[in-house]
Design an enzyme around this catalytic site. Sequence first.
Site, mmCIF file in Angstrom:
data_model
loop_
_atom_site.group_PDB
_atom_site.id
_atom_site.type_symbol
_atom_site.label_atom_id
_atom_site.label_comp_id
_atom_site.label_asym_id
_atom_site.label_seq_id
_atom_site.Cartn_x
_atom_site.Cartn_y
_atom_site.Cartn_z
ATOM 1 N N LEU A 216 0.833 -1.198 0.000
ATOM 2 C CA LEU A 216 0.000 0.000 0.000
ATOM 3 C C LEU A 216 0.868 1.249 0.000
ATOM 4 O O LEU A 216 2.061 1.196 0.290
ATOM 5 C CB LEU A 216 -0.913 -0.005 1.229
ATOM 6 N N THR A 217 0.261 2.383 -0.266
ATOM 7 C CA THR A 217 1.001 3.617 -0.527
ATOM 8 C C THR A 217 1.751 4.166 0.682
ATOM 9 O O THR A 217 2.965 4.355 0.642
ATOM 10 C CB THR A 217 0.040 4.688 -1.060
ATOM 11 N N PHE A 218 1.045 4.455 1.762
ATOM 12 C CA PHE A 218 1.729 5.060 2.901
ATOM 13 C C PHE A 218 2.763 4.127 3.523
ATOM 14 O O PHE A 218 3.885 4.548 3.817
ATOM 15 C CB PHE A 218 0.706 5.527 3.941
#
Length: 426
Positions: free
Chosen positions: A83-85
């Site tokens: 995922l991004t974060f």
Amino acid sequence: MKFPFRLLLCSVVAFSAGCATQPPASPSTTAAPAARPAPTPLLLISIDGYRADYVERNLSPTLSALAEGGVTAESMQPSFPSLTFPNHYTIVTGLRPDHHGMVNNTMFDPALGEFSLSNRKAGADGRWWAQGTPIWETAGRSGLNTATMFWPGTEAPIHDYRPDHWQPYDGSVTPEQRVDQVLAWLDLPADQRPSFLTLYFDDVDHAGHEHGPDSRQVNAALSKVDAALARLVDGLKQRQLFDRINLIVVSDHGMASVPAKNSVMIEKLIPLDHVQTVSMGVLAGFNPKPGFDFAKIEAKLEKPQKHMQCWDKTRVPERFAYGSNPRVPQLLCLADVGWRITTRAYQAKKLKDGKLSLGEHGYDNADPRMKALFVAHGPAFREGAQIPAFPNVDVYPLMTHLLNLTPAKNDGDYNAVKDALKSEAQ
């Protein structure tokens, strides 16, 4: 919008080089370090959602030219969850999400409450990020100037520290404007010019979510971002900096196609009013709720399920290196690649609004569709070289080596990536 954070009292579109700057250190925080020779500048660039094989579509000529004149990896493995974060923070701390605390894009912490991409207040709270030490903090406390053009964590005072120059995330800021701000920072006088900078593009990720990775919209986004990279390269050449700056171009994860029908309706399996739902989507997370038999719910979901696997956090497969952090929910359900975990009501609303995501990430980080990008170019890097695939925790020790910094505690391995460098730079 990937990083909707609290706005500052300055206009992001004005792009004043000194718009958001690190305030003078107080005696109780950081005294000004002694002056040190500035290293070769390092610019870290993220193309969010750029799957490793996208380069084969021949829509990224500038990126391909950087790779041909520098170093490329076969691929880069994101950390779990993809995922991004979690992965952006892994890249700048060298810590896996289980160690730096950003364990998901959506989280719950008993002391801090809820965290999500839409929670501006949480994103600007340095306590959420404080389990890791980002490279801009290490660089700044070592006497180097830093500047970040969007990166998760840069808007929060992590350990009471921010980059010297930074911009609050604003999705309306175009790729060209983002490039121009980085070039403006590089135009600062020598004693203010950043030695470490970041640059972030999100067009490819947005297109992948909205239309799927095989869409014409993703192809258009690839071309759009590559044009911004060309603008950056031209600007560096005009300033006689192209051969005097090290560039590292990465992505945080890949992207997989998820047809609208590929949904696990979780309320068919468990009563959602009996659990605290922390997250949904690719990686769903649930905590116990007082008064209900959570062990019974776990026992049911940990049995073989169609299109997903579930584990108590203590039984997550070891290769994920995930589950020890208190922010990881007690029960995790990971969708098979190409599927999502949701509810009938939520999916119906998304379909009605035309906003159901047709591309997703967050899956098993060993899946080929999650593979990320790594390209590096500059005076420290070999020319026309390819190195084997490696995990993204190794980018951090590579960067601290380039900047001659003493790294903070991390999970990376410099030896895994040192062959990207010319022998004299190792």
